[in-house]
Design a protein around this motif. Structure first.
Motif, mmCIF file in Angstrom:
data_model
loop_
_atom_site.group_PDB
_atom_site.id
_atom_site.type_symbol
_atom_site.label_atom_id
_atom_site.label_comp_id
_atom_site.label_asym_id
_atom_site.label_seq_id
_atom_site.Cartn_x
_atom_site.Cartn_y
_atom_site.Cartn_z
ATOM 1 N N PRO B 139 0.799 -1.234 0.000
ATOM 2 C CA PRO B 139 0.000 0.000 0.000
ATOM 3 C C PRO B 139 0.836 1.290 0.000
ATOM 4 C CG PRO B 139 -0.882 -1.574 1.558
ATOM 5 C CD PRO B 139 0.431 -2.100 1.117
ATOM 6 N N PRO B 140 1.841 1.435 0.898
ATOM 7 C CA PRO B 140 2.592 2.688 0.832
ATOM 8 C C PRO B 140 3.310 2.878 -0.500
ATOM 9 C CG PRO B 140 3.484 1.247 2.548
ATOM 10 C CD PRO B 140 2.274 0.595 2.018
ATOM 11 N N MET B 141 3.847 1.804 -1.060
ATOM 12 C CA MET B 141 4.557 1.960 -2.325
ATOM 13 C C MET B 141 3.623 2.345 -3.447
ATOM 14 S SD MET B 141 7.622 -0.750 -2.658
ATOM 15 C CE MET B 141 6.476 -1.956 -3.164
ATOM 16 N N ALA B 142 2.423 1.713 -3.446
ATOM 17 C CA ALA B 142 1.471 1.997 -4.518
ATOM 18 C C ALA B 142 0.996 3.442 -4.461
ATOM 19 C CB ALA B 142 0.289 1.048 -4.443
ATOM 20 N N LEU B 147 3.049 9.306 -6.660
ATOM 21 C CA LEU B 147 3.203 10.698 -6.247
ATOM 22 C C LEU B 147 4.598 11.218 -6.586
ATOM 23 C CD1 LEU B 147 1.477 10.802 -2.751
ATOM 24 C CD2 LEU B 147 0.745 11.933 -4.854
ATOM 25 N N PHE B 148 5.591 10.405 -6.261
ATOM 26 C CA PHE B 148 6.964 10.811 -6.509
ATOM 27 C C PHE B 148 7.219 10.952 -8.006
ATOM 28 C CE2 PHE B 148 11.573 10.337 -6.642
ATOM 29 C CZ PHE B 148 11.920 11.228 -5.655
ATOM 30 N N THR B 291 -0.040 7.046 -18.232
ATOM 31 C CA THR B 291 1.314 6.481 -18.349
ATOM 32 C C THR B 291 2.036 6.545 -17.018
ATOM 33 O OG1 THR B 291 1.723 8.604 -19.390
ATOM 34 C CG2 THR B 291 1.993 6.670 -20.765
ATOM 35 N N LEU B 292 1.755 7.622 -16.265
ATOM 36 C CA LEU B 292 2.408 7.778 -14.966
ATOM 37 C C LEU B 292 2.060 6.616 -14.046
ATOM 38 C CD1 LEU B 292 2.734 11.046 -13.051
ATOM 39 C CD2 LEU B 292 1.823 9.103 -11.836
ATOM 40 N N LEU B 293 0.762 6.286 -14.007
ATOM 41 C CA LEU B 293 0.329 5.192 -13.138
ATOM 42 C C LEU B 293 0.924 3.868 -13.593
ATOM 43 C CD1 LEU B 293 -3.408 5.993 -12.351
ATOM 44 C CD2 LEU B 293 -1.455 5.979 -10.799
ATOM 45 N N ILE B 294 0.831 3.622 -14.888
ATOM 46 C CA ILE B 294 1.348 2.355 -15.401
ATOM 47 C C ILE B 294 2.833 2.230 -15.102
ATOM 48 C CG2 ILE B 294 1.860 1.075 -17.517
ATOM 49 C CD1 ILE B 294 -0.778 2.183 -18.644
ATOM 50 N N ARG B 295 3.569 3.333 -15.370
ATOM 51 C CA ARG B 295 5.020 3.276 -15.193
ATOM 52 C C ARG B 295 5.388 3.095 -13.722
ATOM 53 N NH1 ARG B 295 7.639 8.142 -16.974
ATOM 54 N NH2 ARG B 295 8.922 7.685 -15.178
ATOM 55 N N SER B 296 4.744 3.881 -12.843
ATOM 56 C CA SER B 296 5.159 3.808 -11.439
ATOM 57 C C SER B 296 4.673 2.527 -10.774
ATOM 58 C CB SER B 296 4.660 5.037 -10.679
ATOM 59 O OG SER B 296 3.288 5.177 -10.828
ATOM 60 N N ARG B 300 7.997 0.274 -11.006
ATOM 61 C CA ARG B 300 8.603 0.460 -9.695
ATOM 62 C C ARG B 300 7.955 -0.416 -8.637
ATOM 63 N NH1 ARG B 300 9.902 6.917 -9.503
ATOM 64 N NH2 ARG B 300 11.899 6.716 -10.550
ATOM 65 N N THR B 301 6.650 -0.214 -8.395
ATOM 66 C CA THR B 301 6.005 -0.912 -7.289
ATOM 67 C C THR B 301 6.110 -2.421 -7.442
ATOM 68 O OG1 THR B 301 4.477 0.929 -7.290
ATOM 69 C CG2 THR B 301 3.917 -0.949 -5.909
ATOM 70 N N ILE B 302 5.631 -2.934 -8.582
ATOM 71 C CA ILE B 302 5.608 -4.376 -8.769
ATOM 72 C C ILE B 302 7.025 -4.929 -8.821
ATOM 73 C CG2 ILE B 302 4.884 -6.226 -10.318
ATOM 74 C CD1 ILE B 302 2.572 -4.892 -8.891
ATOM 75 N N PHE B 303 7.901 -4.203 -9.478
ATOM 76 C CA PHE B 303 9.287 -4.644 -9.594
ATOM 77 C C PHE B 303 9.929 -4.800 -8.219
ATOM 78 C CE2 PHE B 303 13.764 -3.326 -9.666
ATOM 79 C CZ PHE B 303 14.288 -4.318 -10.471
ATOM 80 N N VAL B 304 9.767 -3.755 -7.394
ATOM 81 C CA VAL B 304 10.367 -3.766 -6.065
ATOM 82 C C VAL B 304 9.716 -4.834 -5.195
ATOM 83 C CG1 VAL B 304 10.596 -2.439 -3.948
ATOM 84 C CG2 VAL B 304 11.117 -1.368 -6.121
#
Lengths: 250, 462
Positions: B139-142, B147-148, B291-296, B300-304
């Motif tokens: 949740p925090p990462m998503a 936002l970042f 694109t922002l949502l998909i990319r982040s 990032r989120t899923i990868f991490v």
């Protein structure tokens, strides 16, 4: 230390450059900030007559090409895009070294007309090294769209070098640019660029050092600029120049 | 030979003149060139202002001496506040869901007459750790990453670099270090690779050695959780706003330590003058939300999360084994923790925490799950399904506000994870720098935690 300076250094590059273009009558360097359409200018001037090579020992690539004007063969070297020539990065170093040691017959500084101020910084720095400078005011169409008007005749007067407005994308102004390059490369146009005046204290130190430098370097390099670099503590450049000189003598 | 002597004389002369001119000559020269460029431009350029100048007006505000820093602080705290507040609910939901799933799995194992150790390793070890990692981190990462990424795409980060440049210059470091630190927020290994944008080897090394001082996303969940628990202990409720300021404070403290260590390095083993550079402030651009949502989320989120899951699964199983294998009457974990306990208490932590950090070397994400599992193996078996339950568990194991605070500090200031260390080794090709990159933060963390603990005890605050 397997490779000597000679085998990896700039002189090899120049030897290669000149042997490849044996019929070269003039060499012109193309400098400019990133994203000013410098490569577009290069491509439109040279068409398919180009070749990309590595600066020996460095990862920066330099594109070379040529065009003919009034029957004369003119070689263009596309320098890496940089914001300054203070040699903070490999790109800046390569660009500076070429302008210093490549003995180009003229340097064309391609600028973005929509943000002239930032681009002029580089132009002024190039003008400190050599007087053979042409300012190419590119992206004039974007400037027009952004309601920016540039009095380029006045700019020409203030800078003391030819100023050529272009829209390289649409090949506008390129004939003027070719003519200006030709005129400068073959000595028909003798520019007298504006010299940046620093504060009195610095100027005095510059004069003092310049006098000493003129005896040994004035034929090779602009001694005022060299004095400035030495005062800045650029010992690496000085060593490069010593090497360059001794290689010239041999 | 005569020429060489002449050259030496020239260099000597230049050195003397340079001394007379004083420091910051490069700045004087550059400033002069810029002034002349500006003067010329003003004479020849005429511009219809308005739209083109909206960017300039925003830039004047966000990079101004008065508003620049408060605005940065506000944005940072704001991002953390949204993250903490927004993450609470889905976090509890995930906790509940996973514990329901765990019960179901336990029933299944019992129904199949599976041996207790198998159930322990797979369900109580592997599955439980995984479910904690997912519910605490996802949740925090998503929320945090989109936002970042938004501010990144908006073009705000170069302005932050611009604002902080003078501090980094004073610290003898490179202004672009800020950009590598921003990458470090995502992942320190990525941040270390991003240090390639710094040309000077000296400044690049400084940036590499200090990148670990910005908390990566593997440590953010720990910081968020600690902030919530600290608020719970101190104020007996979860003040999200104060908690977010707390996290922002920890991050800013990390930046402060970065500057301090950079300064120390540039004065000792990495001496030199910071090089000047041009930082282009790009025009502001409203990011495309899709694109922002998909990319982040994807990049990032899923990868991490996947990386964390891959490390956490075996680590969870292994920790369960350690927690349940007994030497005499002590579990292996308790046995080893005893070794560290004296040292741990000296710096305001305890043996289990130190051990969790050591076992968490493969990835910072699993430090907290390992710690929780170690505490649970102490017999006080309770259902862990929310932050408040976690607080109970920690309090039960002798935690105070000091433990929570020092846990945050030590999480910020300790050796980088194995991935980052490997990356540093690859980037510097030097074992000495790699070791140093682990030693420096650990030393800073130990000293700081020790001081905080001793002062707190001296003043009878605990």
């Amino acid at each position: 230390m397997g490779l000597t300076h000679k085998s990896t250094g700039i002189n090899t590059f120049f030897a290669e450059l000149y042997s490849e273009f044996s019929s070269t009558e003039a060499v012109i360097a193309l400098a400019g900030n990133p994203n000013t359409g410098k490569s577009t200018v290069f491509n439109s001037l040279t068409g398919l007559n180009q070749h990309t090579g590595n600066w020996p020992g460095k990862t920066v690539t330099l594109a070379k090409g040529f065009f003919k004007h009034k029957g004369d063969h003119i070689t263009l070297v596309d320098l890496p895009g940089t914001y300054s020539l203070l040699a903070n990065s490999v790109e800046e170093q390569v660009a500076r070294d070429f302008i210093c040691f490549g003995e180009p017959d003229a340097v064309v500084v391609v600028t973005d007309a929509t943000c002239l101020e930032r681009n002029l910084n580089l132009a002024l720095q190039v003008m400190e090294i050599t007087s053979q400078v042409i300012l190419c005011l590119n992206l004039m169409d974007e400037a027009k769209r952004k309601n920016i008007q540039i009095n380029y005749e006045k700019l020409q007067r203030l800078l003391g070098i030819p100023v050529i407005p272009t829209v390289a994308r649409n090949k506008e102004g390129l004939d003027d640019l070719k003519a200006a390059i030709h005129a400068m490369a073959f000595g028909e146009e003798k520019p007298s660029p504006k010299i940046i005046y620093y504060d009195d204290q610095l100027e005095k130190a510059l004069d003092e050092l310049k006098k000493e430098l003129e005896a040994s370097f004035s034929t090779v390099i602009n001694s005022r600029w060299l004095a400035l670099r030495l005062l800045d503590g650029d010992i690496a450049l000085m060593k490069k120049i010593f090497k360059y000189l001794s290689e010239l003598h041999n | 030979m005569n020429i060489m002597a002449n050259h030496k004389k020239l260099l000597q002369k230049a050195r003397i003149l340079r001394k007379q001119l004083g420091p910051n000559l490069r700045d004087r020269v550059v400033a002069n060139i810029y002034q002349q460029a500006e003067a010329i431009t003003q004479q020849v350029v005429q511009q219809n202002h308005l739209k083109h100048n909206l960017d300039t007006i925003i830039d004047i505000i966000v990079t101004s001496k008065i508003f620049g820093y408060p605005l940065m602080l506000l944005l940072l705290s704001g991002i953390f506040w949204i993250t903490i507040t927004g993450a609470n609910y889905p976090s509890e939901l995930l906790f509940t869901m996973f514990s329901g799933l765990e019960d179901w799995l336990t029933t299944l194992f019992q129904g199949l007459n599976a041996p207790a150790w198998l159930h322990g390793i797979l369900v109580l070890g592997l599955f439980r750790t995984l479910s904690w990692v997912v519910s605490v981190m996802l949740p925090p990462m998503a929320i945090f990453f989109p936002l970042f990424t938004f501010f990144e795409d908006l073009g705000y980060l170069p302005r932050v670099a611009f604002n902080l440049d003078k501090f980094f210059k004073k610290a003898g470091a490179h202004g672009k270090q800020v950009l590598t630190m921003c990458m470090g927020f995502g992942c320190n290994a990525a941040g270390v690779i991003a240090c390639r944008i710094i040309e000077s080897p000296r400044e690049r090394l400084i940036a590499i050695l200090t990148n670990n001082f910005v908390p990566c996303n593997g440590r953010f969940p720990t910081l968020f959780t600690m902030a919530a628990i600290l608020m719970g202990i101190v104020a007996n409720s979860s003040h999200n706003l104060t908690a977010s300021f707390l996290v922002a404070g920890v991050v800013i403290f990390g930046i402060f330590i970065t500057l301090l260590v950079s300064w120390g390095l540039s004065k000792t083993i990495l001496q030199g003058v910071p090089s000047s550079f041009t930082l282009e402030l790009p025009s502001y651009r409203l990011p495309k939300i899709g694109t922002l949502l998909i990319r982040s989320i994807l990049d990032r989120t899923i990868f991490v999360l996947l990386r964390a899951v891959i490390v956490a699964a075996p680590a969870g199983a292994l920790t369960w084994v350690f927690a349940n294998l007994r030497i005499q009457d002590l579990s292996l974990i308790a046995y080893f923790s005893r070794w560290f306990d004296g040292f741990g208490r000296l710096i305001g932590l305890d043996g289990y925490i130190i051990m969790a950090f050591i076992l968490g070397l493969p990835a910072n994400e699993i430090v907290l799950p390992i710690l929780i599992m170690s505490y649970l193996s102490q017999g006080a078996m309770l259902e862990l399904n929310s932050i408040s339950a976690l607080r109970e568990l920690l309090l039960h194991n002798g935690w105070t506000w000091l433990t929570a605070l020092n846990m945050s500090l030590f999480s910020l200031l300790h050796f980088p994870c194995a991935t980052t260390l490997l990356t540093i080794q690859k980037e510097t090709k030097n074992t000495k720098w790699t070791l140093l990159s682990a030693l420096i933060p650990t030393a800073v963390g130990v000293i700081l935690c020790f001081l905080v603990a001793q002062i707190a005890r001296l003043l009878n605050l605990v």
